[in-house]
Design an enzyme around this catalytic site. Structure first.
Site, PDB file in Angstrom:
ATOM      1  N   ASP A   1     -32.955 -32.014  48.858  1.00  0.00           N
ATOM      2  CA  ASP A   1     -33.904 -31.593  49.889  1.00  0.00           C
ATOM      3  C   ASP A   1     -33.243 -30.740  50.974  1.00  0.00           C
ATOM      4  OD1 ASP A   1     -35.640 -31.824  52.350  1.00  0.00           O
ATOM      5  OD2 ASP A   1     -36.851 -32.974  50.942  1.00  0.00           O
TER       6      ASP A   1
ATOM      7  N   SER B   1     -38.709 -28.211  51.793  1.00  0.00           N
ATOM      8  CA  SER B   1     -39.335 -29.439  51.302  1.00  0.00           C
ATOM      9  C   SER B   1     -40.844 -29.243  51.121  1.00  0.00           C
ATOM     10  CB  SER B   1     -39.004 -30.597  52.259  1.00  0.00           C
ATOM     11  OG  SER B   1     -39.239 -31.844  51.640  1.00  0.00           O
TER      12      SER B   1
END
Length: 605
Positions: free
Chosen positions: A476, A362
């Site tokens: 993610d 991320s």
């Protein structure tokens, strides 16, 4: 026929040393000398068991069939070790496959010879049982096998390369860490009087060279074999002796594909067991448009390295990576709190600690990619200060059929940051993690367009649309691995540092109870100066928390695996607080400075 030196060597091995003189002399006369070239199989799992072997020189690798259909290496055997003892007792089929990973000399004792010796000395059976019990206690030692790299062959793809200079620089860097020797046909001829052109035809010279090389490998922690560009007898010997083969080519330009293809064909013919890695030499300065993808299409290498020959730092990094002395840095997700990663990177740099590989999830993937591109911390601070407040990706709203925002501004920002850079052409090794919803597993990005890999890693489900690649839906990476320490340890031998800036406070509300919520009523309460604003998290924070909550337990495990873990105190900042770049960087820097103060910690010193 055994020389007196070999008989003395055998007498000192653990198996024979425990025998009485009469039994020992009887067995020594029954032994047969075996020469096994590197890469050849001694026996396979399932073969009939009719003899045991003692290693006189060289090295053997013991492997079994793995659960995934492949093979699993469980140990390596060197001078003085024995294998196959169970066959002397039971005659059962072999339980493992044994392959020479060096030119190896062995003493073979047949089962019939053993049975004759047992008639005069029954205690031989006890000695065999002790050997087997000792090995059972040792179990498999995969970690040792992975790090037991002692011999490196430097194999140029064509004659015009500066491969000899590179081999010299590599041996010099390795010698700073461990006793290292560089060998070439010239050094063999000068130091040992062996003309290599005659070795393959003269059995006595061959045996002499095998013994010399084995002695040299025993007295040095690393030996670099400087091979020829052609497949000469010396080059073939170097390949057979190697734990690691570094195939050296040009980063771009004139490296002939025929050279790489010829090398690969020889590897296939010999069924080599050594690890093969590609070294791409850059002349003058680093070439961001290196032909890495094209080189991989010809040579099946497990890894690659970019080296600017004029810069010793690149050769030093390669030496650390191949010798298990590297430092890998792992950066967690955490939204705007991830700017603290920049402060930690600055502190490591000022402490003189080089980062040999970097990876993240991320927001950690964003900062890791910036570092891998070669940006210094000042550049990272400036770019992030300019880009994130302007982008504010969580506010790029669209009709929420797929997600709350369109990710258009996020894509544009990442393209501005990373351009056409490809992961395989980064100077510092890099990976990032996304979650593959199609396969329900983590996806490790190590090749392809850098901005696309990072985009997949930062795609928070519900807030932004997923990335779709080859029909697979990627979101993610924090869903499955917000701090990929385990991946780093698998990819980078050495120490793993980790920086965790993920959720550091409990996700709570001051309300004692709430089930039904009216969005219109909440909006009015937010807008009215006379209304008390309820303590209910908004949809963005709830979706973000949902992304990370599943990995909280895994996060603790990851931090415990790290050799050094940084946890900058940035919980007071919101995950979308993009305007606080400089404050967060400074907190990360000051915290890491204190953490890195000399303390005798072996993970730092």
């Amino acid at each position: 026929m055994f020389s007196q030196d070999k008989l003395s060597q055998l007498s000192a091995t653990p198996f024979f040393a425990a025998l009485n003189a009469t039994t020992l002399n009887e067995l020594l006369t029954e032994l047969k000398l075996i020469h096994l070239p590197g890469g050849k199989i001694l026996f396979r799992a399932g073969d009939s068991g009719d003899s045991m072997y003692v290693v006189l020189s060289g090295r053997l690798r013991v492997s079994i069939d793995g659960n995934d259909g492949g093979t699993e290496t469980i140990r390596e055997l060197s001078r003085g070790d024995s294998v196959g003892e169970l066959a002397l007792l039971t005659g059962e089929a072999r339980s493992a496959t044994i392959r020479a990973i060096r030119d190896t000399e062995l003493a073979m004792l047949s089962r019939s010879a053993f049975e004759r010796a047992v008639q005069s000395d029954p205690t031989l059976i006890r000695q065999i049982a002790l050997q087997l019990a000792s090995r059972q206690r040792q179990g498999s030692d995969g970690i040792t096998v992975q790090s037991n790299l002692r011999t490196i062959a430097v194999l140029p793809a064509d004659e015009s390369l500066e491969a000899n200079e590179f081999a010299f620089l590599l041996a010099t860097e390795l010698s700073r860490r461990r006793p290292t020797l560089r060998l070439s046909p010239e050094s063999i001829r000068t130091e040992f009087g062996i003309d290599f052109s005659s070795v393959s035809e003269d059995r006595a010279v061959e045996a002499k060279l095998t013994a010399h090389l084995d002695a040299l490998e025993g007295s040095h922690r690393a030996v670099v074999y400087q091979a020829d560009a052609d497949l000469t007898p010396w080059t073939k010997r170097s390949i057979r002796q190697a734990d690691l083969i570094l195939v050296v080519g040009r980063a771009n330009g004139s490296t002939p594909e025929e050279g790489l293809r010829r090398i690969q064909e020889y590897f296939d013919f010999c069924a080599i067991t050594a690890r093969v890695e590609l070294v791409l030499l850059h002349s003058g300065s680093f070439a961001v448009d290196a032909a890495t993808r094209e080189r991989y299409a010809t040579l099946r290498a497990s890894a690659h390295h970019h080296v600017v020959t004029a810069e010793t730092a690149d050769v030093a990094r390669l030496a650390r990576l191949i010798s298990g002395d590297a430092i890998g840095l792992v950066l967690s997700g955490g939204g705007a709190r991830g700017f603290a990663h920049i402060g930690v990177i600055r502190a490591l740099s000022e402490r003189g600690i080089s980062i040999d590989m970097i990876g993240g999830t991320s927001m950690g993937a964003v900062i890791a990619a910036q570092h891998a591109l070669g940006w210094d911390w000042q550049t990272m601070a400036r770019v992030n200060r300019e880009e994130w407040p302007r982008c504010a990706p969580q506010k790029n709203y669209t009709l929420p059929l797929v997600a709350l925002n369109s990710a258009r501004r996020m894509d544009q920002m990442l393209i501005r940051m990373f351009g056409a850079a490809e992961i395989q052409n980064l100077r510092t090794k890099f990976f990032c993690v996304s979650t593959n919803l199609t396969t329900a597993a983590a996806k490790i990005h190590q090749q392809g367009a850098l901005w696309k890999a990072v985009r997949a890693s930062v795609s928070i489900p519900g807030i932004g649309p997923p990335a779709i690649e080859n029909g697979e839906i990627l979101v993610d990476g924090g869903l499955v691995d917000n701090l990929p320490v385990e991946t780093m340890k698998r990819l980078c031998q050495g120490r793993a540092y980790a920086v965790d800036v993920s959720e550091q406070v409990e996700f709570t509300s001051k309300l004692s109870e709430s089930y039904t919520v009216s969005g219109w009523k909440l909006l009015w309460q937010q807008l009215s100066p006379f209304s008390e604003k309820p303590d209910i998290p908004n949809i963005l924070n709830t979706l973000y928390r949902t992304t990370t909550v599943g990995g909280i337990r895994a996060l603790e495990s990851a931090k415990s695996q790290a050799d050094l873990c940084f946890e900058p105190p940035v919980s007071q900042f919101g995950v979308f607080e993009w305007q606080s770049v400089d404050k967060i960087i400074e907190i990360g820097f000051r915290y890491a400075q204190r953490k890195l103060e000399p303390s005798g910690n072996p993970a730092i010193e």
